[in-house]
Write a protein that holds these residues in place. Structure first.
Motif, short mmCIF file in Angstrom:
data_model
loop_
_atom_site.label_atom_id
_atom_site.label_comp_id
_atom_site.label_asym_id
_atom_site.label_seq_id
_atom_site.Cartn_x
_atom_site.Cartn_y
_atom_site.Cartn_z
N SER A 1 -30.17 -43.17 103.49
CA SER A 1 -29.54 -42.43 102.75
C SER A 1 -28.77 -41.21 103.53
O SER A 1 -29.15 -41.11 104.68
N GLN A 2 -27.80 -40.65 102.73
CA GLN A 2 -26.93 -39.53 103.67
C GLN A 2 -26.66 -38.28 102.90
O GLN A 2 -26.59 -38.44 101.62
N PHE A 3 -26.87 -37.07 103.56
CA PHE A 3 -26.44 -35.92 103.12
C PHE A 3 -25.05 -35.91 103.34
O PHE A 3 -24.67 -36.27 104.58
N ILE A 4 -24.05 -35.34 102.46
CA ILE A 4 -22.62 -35.20 103.07
C ILE A 4 -22.32 -33.79 102.85
O ILE A 4 -22.25 -33.11 101.75
N ILE A 5 -21.30 -33.77 103.75
CA ILE A 5 -20.31 -32.41 103.67
C ILE A 5 -19.03 -32.88 103.97
O ILE A 5 -18.74 -33.72 104.83
N GLY A 6 -18.05 -32.13 103.36
CA GLY A 6 -16.60 -32.62 103.66
C GLY A 6 -15.72 -31.41 103.32
O GLY A 6 -15.86 -30.60 102.77
N ALA A 7 -14.32 -31.55 104.01
CA ALA A 7 -13.38 -30.91 103.65
C ALA A 7 -11.99 -31.48 103.78
O ALA A 7 -12.02 -32.42 104.64
N GLY A 8 -11.11 -30.98 103.29
CA GLY A 8 -9.75 -31.57 103.25
C GLY A 8 -8.88 -30.89 102.43
O GLY A 8 -8.95 -29.77 102.03
N GLY A 9 -7.68 -31.71 101.93
CA GLY A 9 -6.83 -30.96 100.95
C GLY A 9 -6.78 -31.76 99.63
O GLY A 9 -7.26 -32.74 99.24
N VAL A 10 -6.11 -30.92 98.55
CA VAL A 10 -6.06 -31.36 97.19
C VAL A 10 -4.86 -30.91 96.70
O VAL A 10 -4.34 -30.02 96.97
N ARG A 11 -4.25 -31.97 95.62
CA ARG A 11 -3.23 -31.74 94.78
C ARG A 11 -3.62 -31.85 93.50
O ARG A 11 -4.06 -32.73 92.75
N THR A 12 -3.48 -30.70 92.83
CA THR A 12 -4.04 -30.65 91.26
C THR A 12 -2.93 -30.50 90.27
O THR A 12 -1.79 -29.69 90.57
N SER A 13 -2.82 -31.40 89.27
CA SER A 13 -1.50 -31.34 88.47
C SER A 13 -2.13 -31.10 87.30
O SER A 13 -3.15 -31.62 86.67
N TYR A 14 -1.47 -30.52 86.13
CA TYR A 14 -1.75 -30.22 84.72
C TYR A 14 -0.67 -30.94 83.90
O TYR A 14 0.67 -30.39 84.08
N LYS A 15 -1.05 -31.52 82.69
CA LYS A 15 0.01 -31.91 82.05
C LYS A 15 -0.22 -31.23 80.46
O LYS A 15 -1.25 -31.17 79.86
N PHE A 16 0.77 -30.55 80.14
CA PHE A 16 0.85 -29.75 78.92
C PHE A 16 1.36 -30.47 77.39
O PHE A 16 2.57 -30.91 77.75
N GLU A 17 0.57 -30.57 76.62
CA GLU A 17 1.34 -31.34 75.47
C GLU A 17 1.17 -30.42 74.19
O GLU A 17 0.24 -29.55 73.99
N ALA A 18 2.33 -30.44 73.46
CA ALA A 18 2.65 -29.35 72.46
C ALA A 18 3.19 -30.26 71.39
O ALA A 18 4.08 -31.31 71.72
N PRO A 19 2.88 -30.16 70.14
CA PRO A 19 3.66 -31.09 69.16
C PRO A 19 5.03 -30.75 69.18
O PRO A 19 5.58 -29.69 69.20
N ASN A 20 5.83 -31.93 68.86
CA ASN A 20 7.33 -31.95 68.75
C ASN A 20 7.91 -31.49 70.01
O ASN A 20 9.25 -30.77 69.92
#
Length: 570
Positions: A309-328
């Motif tokens: 088995s393995q212990f893991i450490i990692g690092a890098g980049g991320v792109r986070t997105s949010y979708k906002f929903e509202a009635p009508n």
């Protein structure tokens, strides 16, 4: 200065490996490029050449000598079309700047054309995002398919890469974008950099099995998995008045173990739909979060229940997105980039199957109005596919560079036997049998039994007992050598006249002959001669000396054969 130059050259040699046409499994590839894009007219974009030049980068790894997985991201500072009619439905404000970006992941196959060039084709998925400058004028966020074809021209680990690509977004009436990329691509040898030695050249027919028995990841092994996660969203996540509620989400990951399999390049994505958790009044009811991350992981192996088995450490980049929903109200989006860190464990539960437990932190410093950090706790299964097995190489002389499984790995024909050495002389091992000197060695024979003298009393020719014994020893020699002739020489001492002594010597020789003839030896085998007193063996004037001169000598005249035969009793 010279030493520094050599150091730079050595580091460059470590970093760079072969061309991109074919690489050993686990080889990392990284690159940067410029891109021109022709946007579909349905985007409402100004498609003029100067308004569609962008830039980006890619990262990937080879899973087999001609197959690699890769991901790239592109940012294009584009331009919205000028308002031409009242029904303009483009992105951004008419005539103003538009931020266009895409994230794509694909599987690529390369066709070598020689030592340097290759062509390649690839296909995968793409995420497109368009937003007006400063978030004005709306935003579009869509998924689709991606295709690519291009070529590499390699130069010792650095290659010029040129691609033509197409993106298809099936939603909203379907849109096709076309483009071209050009840039440099590197293949750093991570195994060499980490002290494991240079990676060998790829073996095109090396065993590459997707589900054989495997204790630990091998170069090029693919990790494919899914997970569920619980996310603790930052209070600044989303946007003002629209913050996702903490809760469950789900996602998947794809990774490739590099040439040093302690290292793995990995990408993952998740989707987490939640209610709006903001306390401030807002029309937004749902905030759906999703993110895509790429990391470089380091694995610390350990054994548990007989498996690695393995212990893991990692690092890098991320792109986070949010979708906002509202009635009508049309959906709106928000996204940001940041860094991602991971710590976890991969617990082997069966062959090529592992339970993966991770903690992930995504930090977005460019989030507006304030930076935010989301924390994720993940659990799921991972399957380890493929991986190049260490090849058993051919062991026959001259064929050590090909695999033992190759049909060319056959035992070479045995060399012809060496010619036999020339025969040596049986009589003398230091010369050849053909040497004229190779003749039997004649062993010397002691002939004293034949040639030994007999002695007489003064003025006598009678055979004394001692003389008879000497003559008896001659008989077997004469019988064993019937062809031998003997000369009997009679002698006398100095006393008496010459004439008398010659006659006395003759009588003494005749007496010896008569004795031998009487004992069966043919008379014609003897020659008689008298020397009288002419051949003394002693010259003193006393009885002891005179006794030595009163004698018969025996000389071998002929042997009668090639050698003297020794009688059996001897």
């Amino acid at each position: 200065m010279l030493r520094r130059s050599w150091t730079v050259c050595a580091m460059t040699a470590l970093l760079l490996s072969g061309t991109a046409a074919a690489q050993s499994p686990g080889t990392l590839l990284v690159g940067g490029f410029g891109q021109w894009t022709h946007f579909d007219s349905k985007w409402g974009m100004d498609t003029g050449f100067g308004n569609s030049i962008g830039y980006g980068g890619r990262v990937g790894a080879f899973i087999a000598p001609n197959w690699n997985v890769e991901a790239d991201g592109v940012y294009t500072p584009a331009q919205a079309a000028t308002l031409a009619s009242g029904d303009y439905k483009g992105i951004g404000l008419p005539g103003q700047s538009v931020k266009a970006s895409t994230l794509a992941a694909r599987l690529v196959y390369s066709f070598p054309l020689g030592n340097l060039p290759s062509i390649h084709i690839g296909a995968g998925g793409v995420l497109g995002n368009f937003r007006g400058d400063d978030n004005l004028g709306g935003e579009i966020y869509q998924f689709g398919g991606n295709g690519l074809v291009g070529f590499n021209l390699g130069f010792g680990g650095v290659s010029l890469r040129v691609d033509g690509l197409v993106n298809y977004f099936p939603s909203a009436d379907g849109k096709f974008d076309f483009g071209a990329q050009a840039g440099l691509q590197l293949s750093p040898d991570l195994r060499n950099l980490m002290g494991g030695g240079a990676t060998s050249a790829p073996v095109m027919w090396a065993p590459y099995l997707w589900w054989d028995e495997m204790d630990a990841p091998r170069p090029g092994t693919v990790e494919l998995g899914g997970f569920a996660q619980w996310t603790l969203f930052d209070d600044n996540a989303g946007q003002a008045g629209a913050i996702p509620k903490d809760g469950l989400g789900y996602g998947g990951r794809l990774g490739v173990f590099l040439s040093d399999p302690r290292w793995e390049i990995e990408g993952d994505g998740y989707y987490s739909p939640h209610d709006n958790d903001a306390t401030a009044p807002s029309a937004v009811t749902d905030v759906n979060a999703h993110a895509f991350a790429a990391r470089l992981n380091y694995n610390f192996p350990f054994r548990l229940m007989g498996r690695q088995s393995q212990f893991i450490i990692g690092a890098g980049g991320v792109r986070t997105s949010y979708k906002f929903e509202a009635p009508n109200t049309p959906d709106t989006y928000g996204y940001n980039f940041g860094g991602s860190g991971l710590a976890g464990v991969r617990l082997a539960v069966a062959n090529r199957t592992a339970l993966r437990l991770d903690g992930v932190i995504d930090y977005m410093p460019n989030h507006s109005p304030d930076a935010n950090m989301n924390i994720h706790f993940r659990g799921g299964l991972s399957f380890l596919l493929g991986g190049a097995r260490p090849e058993v190489m051919c062991t026959y002389a001259g064929l050590e560079s090909i695999p033992a499984s190759s049909p060319n790995c056959v035992a070479p024909p045995p060399p012809p036997p060496p010619p036999p050495p020339p025969a040596t002389c049986q009589y003398n091992s230091n010369i050849l049998a053909t040497d004229p000197a190779c003749v039997p060695v004649v062993q010397p024979v002691d002939t004293t039994a034949i040639t030994g003298p007999i002695y007489f009393d003064f003025d006598k020719s009678t055979i004394r007992p001692d003389a008879a014994a000497t003559l008896d020893r001659k008989l077997p020699w004469l019988q064993a050598n019937p062809g031998m002739r003997i000369r009997i020489e009679g002698n006398a001492d100095e006393r008496g006249s010459d004439e008398y002594n010659l006659a006395l010597g003759q009588r003494r020789a005749a007496s010896a002959k008569r004795y031998l003839v009487d004992h069966g030896i043919a008379a014609d085998r003897f020659d008689l001669v008298s020397y009288g007193e002419e051949r003394p063996v002693c010259t003193e004037h006393n009885e002891a000396c005179w006794q030595q001169n009163r004698r018969d000598d025996f000389r071998i005249v002929t042997i009668g054969s090639d050698k003297i035969v020794v009688p059996p009793q001897e």
